[in-house]
Design a protein around this motif. Sequence first.
Motif, PDB file in Angstrom:
ATOM      1  N   LYS A 153     -31.518 -28.465  15.681  1.00 50.64           N
ATOM      2  CA  LYS A 153     -30.630 -28.957  16.731  1.00 50.64           C
ATOM      3  C   LYS A 153     -31.010 -28.371  18.083  1.00 50.64           C
ATOM      4  CE  LYS A 153     -26.182 -28.938  15.650  1.00 50.64           C
ATOM      5  NZ  LYS A 153     -24.928 -28.633  14.930  1.00 50.64           N
ATOM      6  N   THR A 154     -31.408 -27.105  18.066  1.00 53.05           N
ATOM      7  CA  THR A 154     -31.751 -26.445  19.324  1.00 53.05           C
ATOM      8  C   THR A 154     -33.005 -27.050  19.940  1.00 53.05           C
ATOM      9  OG1 THR A 154     -30.798 -24.410  18.485  1.00 53.05           O
ATOM     10  CG2 THR A 154     -32.261 -24.206  20.358  1.00 53.05           C
ATOM     11  N   ILE A 155     -33.983 -27.349  19.100  1.00 47.20           N
ATOM     12  CA  ILE A 155     -35.277 -27.767  19.630  1.00 47.20           C
ATOM     13  C   ILE A 155     -35.314 -29.278  19.880  1.00 47.20           C
ATOM     14  CG2 ILE A 155     -36.690 -28.304  17.589  1.00 47.20           C
ATOM     15  CD1 ILE A 155     -37.612 -25.760  20.307  1.00 47.20           C
TER      16      ILE A 155
ATOM     17  N   PRO B 262     -33.753 -31.437  21.886  1.00 48.96           N
ATOM     18  CA  PRO B 262     -33.944 -31.915  23.258  1.00 48.96           C
ATOM     19  C   PRO B 262     -35.362 -31.633  23.769  1.00 48.96           C
ATOM     20  CG  PRO B 262     -31.979 -30.546  23.111  1.00 48.96           C
ATOM     21  CD  PRO B 262     -32.673 -30.435  21.796  1.00 48.96           C
TER      22      PRO B 262
ATOM     23  N   GLU C 235     -26.423 -34.559  10.130  1.00 49.58           N
ATOM     24  CA  GLU C 235     -26.462 -34.831  11.571  1.00 49.58           C
ATOM     25  C   GLU C 235     -27.859 -35.256  12.026  1.00 49.58           C
ATOM     26  OE1 GLU C 235     -25.113 -31.483  13.853  1.00 49.58           O
ATOM     27  OE2 GLU C 235     -25.445 -32.535  15.749  1.00 49.58           O
TER      28      GLU C 235
ATOM     29  N   TYR D  32     -31.740 -38.043  17.115  1.00 53.56           N
ATOM     30  CA  TYR D  32     -32.887 -37.200  16.768  1.00 53.56           C
ATOM     31  C   TYR D  32     -34.104 -38.090  16.475  1.00 53.56           C
ATOM     32  CZ  TYR D  32     -29.332 -33.604  16.418  1.00 53.56           C
ATOM     33  OH  TYR D  32     -28.303 -32.737  16.703  1.00 53.56           O
TER      34      TYR D  32
ATOM     35  N   ASP E   8     -18.012 -21.879   3.855  1.00 50.96           N
ATOM     36  CA  ASP E   8     -17.469 -22.029   5.200  1.00 50.96           C
ATOM     37  C   ASP E   8     -18.563 -21.826   6.252  1.00 50.96           C
ATOM     38  OD1 ASP E   8     -15.754 -22.429   7.209  1.00 50.96           O
ATOM     39  OD2 ASP E   8     -14.497 -20.669   6.860  1.00 50.96           O
ATOM     40  N   THR E   9     -19.584 -22.666   6.166  1.00 49.28           N
ATOM     41  CA  THR E   9     -20.682 -22.602   7.128  1.00 49.28           C
ATOM     42  C   THR E   9     -20.971 -24.032   7.553  1.00 49.28           C
ATOM     43  OG1 THR E   9     -22.258 -22.842   5.323  1.00 49.28           O
ATOM     44  CG2 THR E   9     -21.776 -20.602   6.026  1.00 49.28           C
ATOM     45  N   GLU E  10     -21.809 -24.170   8.549  1.00 45.32           N
ATOM     46  CA  GLU E  10     -22.185 -25.517   8.987  1.00 45.32           C
ATOM     47  C   GLU E  10     -22.863 -26.244   7.824  1.00 45.32           C
ATOM     48  OE1 GLU E  10     -24.864 -25.669  12.264  1.00 45.32           O
ATOM     49  OE2 GLU E  10     -24.670 -27.832  12.434  1.00 45.32           O
ATOM     50  N   PHE E  11     -23.749 -25.517   7.146  1.00 46.88           N
ATOM     51  CA  PHE E  11     -24.450 -25.990   5.959  1.00 46.88           C
ATOM     52  C   PHE E  11     -23.451 -26.474   4.906  1.00 46.88           C
ATOM     53  CE2 PHE E  11     -26.939 -23.955   2.152  1.00 46.88           C
ATOM     54  CZ  PHE E  11     -27.375 -25.201   1.719  1.00 46.88           C
TER      55      PHE E  11
ATOM     56  N   ARG F 236     -20.132 -27.182   5.154  1.00 50.22           N
ATOM     57  CA  ARG F 236     -19.154 -28.201   5.530  1.00 50.22           C
ATOM     58  C   ARG F 236     -19.781 -29.563   5.793  1.00 50.22           C
ATOM     59  NH1 ARG F 236     -14.111 -26.799   7.370  1.00 50.22           N
ATOM     60  NH2 ARG F 236     -13.535 -24.637   7.000  1.00 50.22           N
TER      61      ARG F 236
END
Lengths: 389, 347
Positions: A111-113, A115, A133, A140, A176-179, A181
């Motif tokens: 996600k960071t890279i 853009p 996502e 993306y 309870d992490t992005e992974f 959820r």
Amino acid sequence: MKTTRRMAMGLLAGAASLGLSMGAAQAQEDIVIGGSLPMTGVFAFAGISIEAGMSDYIKLVNDAGGIDGKMVRLAYEDTGYKVDQSVAVFNKLTSQEEIHLYYGDSTGFAKTIAPELVRKGSMIMGGASFASELNNPEAYPYAFIPGPDYTEMVNILLEYIAKEKPGASIALINSDTEFGRDPIAAAKARAAELGLDVVLEIITPPGSVDVSTEVLKLRRARPDYAISHGYILAPQPEFMSQAKALGLETKFMGTFWSMDSSLWKTVGETADGYMGVMPYRYYYDDADNAPMLDKIREMRPEYQSTGYMQGFLSAMLMVESAKRVLAEGKEMNGANLKAAMNTIKDFDTGGIMGLPISMPGNSIPVGRVYQFSAAEGKMLPVSDWINVE
Amino acid sequence: MIIGTAKESYRADEALLTTQPQRVWMAIFLAALVALPFALNDYWLYLACLVAINVTAATGLNILTGFTGLVSLGHAAFMAVGAYTVAWAETRLGTPFFINLIAGGLVAAAFGILVGLPSLRVKGLYLAIATIAASFILHFCFIHFDGITGGATGINVPPLSIFGIELATYFRLYWVIMPITAVMVLGAANLFRTRIGRAFIAIRDRDISAEVLGIPLLRYKLMSFSIASFYAGMAGGLWAYFFRVVTPESFPLLTSIFLLAAIIVGGMGAIIGGIAGAIFMTLAPELLRFGMEWISPLVPNAGALLSPVRTVVFGALIVGFLIFEPQGLAEIIQRIRRYFRLWPFRT
């Protein structure tokens, strides 16, 4: 104060000249696959096998003469599974080499890279993340997922359940992490469509080991299946052993990163019956038309983990895209590579995946349900290959 | 060789740079900072920006822990508050960059005051645990206040733009991040020329004595918390523009420990310590990459074997500093300065 600044400056300047000189020294002839790989840290077990898988496939390609006579080379560095280091490695490698293919180590990094990939427009990137996502070609455009995304993985499990036991009740267990959820909302929607009943949702704190209260909730809900996601191993064995002790007949299921059979082998008898979705074949799978599996077993006589297969297929997809771009005499850039990757249709992976694969978007929504047999210490297929396109 | 510095006024005595060589070196240093982006490639520019952000955050923590003696392990959470504020303001309100950044700092400062409240009663390890607890509460909020924070997936931040110019490259970002860091560091250095800064130091050295001297502890401790959090918030805001995505996992507890390690390695209670520590902690693992690169031709399967070595060497370096120079890099720098003050007539 003056000397410090001078030191800091010296350090920076020295470092700078170092970086510049190293960049110039590299050969430009090869096709370089860059990689931010987690060789240390919590995800090291995967990083090491991913590297092995990628290197092996690249070796096969090079032994066969490379792409158009050009050799393929993997240039990677350790990230410790930290986003800032992954970005540092990305910048280091892209400053040193001409890179059009890249392997990233985490959702956070992808996600960071993203853009930056759009801005550069020079490469496509796959990686260890199957985050739903990322499966969005509009947001993306230069990302790809070498398999089904997490939502599609859970959908494969749900399809399987709907077929095996229509109207079954399901518990969703997520970290309870992005992974963890990631697939929850989509899974509930899909379950409703398939007429399955989500009776319980459990969210466990990251790194939690004691799950006794959650198991009590399971006992009250008595679901037929429990789909867990967002874990590698713990606390799934804990859930299974406590549920078994309470006499629950719930079948436990998981997703790709918790499907390595050597991990479950260490758990022992409790692991028996654990099911999950796997996009690739296992190292030891018997398959008639799987020349790649034979080659892998020839190169590496000992068991290779699921991460190895993931790395192997990632490299295969990258190389195939590069091949197609070069065959058309086009420039190697993000748009052309991605377009070439999207032309992959009914492509034979040599048995790494059980079906001929296509990548119309950012993912390959194919997988198969396997079940762990403690007696054999192996994952055995219990379904056919399922495509949830 | 400098024999002595004659000061004719209190103003001269309080000045940040007291001697001519100091001023000359500072000018050279600033000129170098300006020249830097023209000489560096993307990798080093990325690191320069990352160092600058970490310097801001570490300086903030240094004000709190190094100068006021209040241990905090919640600094990363304050950075997260700043980052979220910036991300939220940028995406929802579309307000200009500078307002967002200041807002990030101020909101973090407000949280800092709240979290700092227990500091009147608890000290040392107890305060450290209280701040960890606060950071867990904030982490919970980041995940569950979906409407504001975007839940587990977080917020994607559009590229920073000033007057319609998009600052997406590291080269351009440098011109925003580095000056802000310079101003923040200058602010911190100046803080300790004021009554407030001296009060912080008095509290650190013995809080009861400080109170006897007429320093209201609650007010000054909370002020220290809010200033430190403001720095963290600003750093977090810059971080948000730099990395362009903020999620609950962007600022783990490990970041707090990283910053604490930075000021310990750099030297607590010295502005230069925070700077040197942040530079060391950020750049050392990267410089070790080159060390590993040099050895790697000698080792088969170098990537897999040497990666852990890099982590171990980095850890050993930190332990080495703690053993051989407990005062941190700041003390080493002082020693070098003393050496050169008498150079070439060594004593």
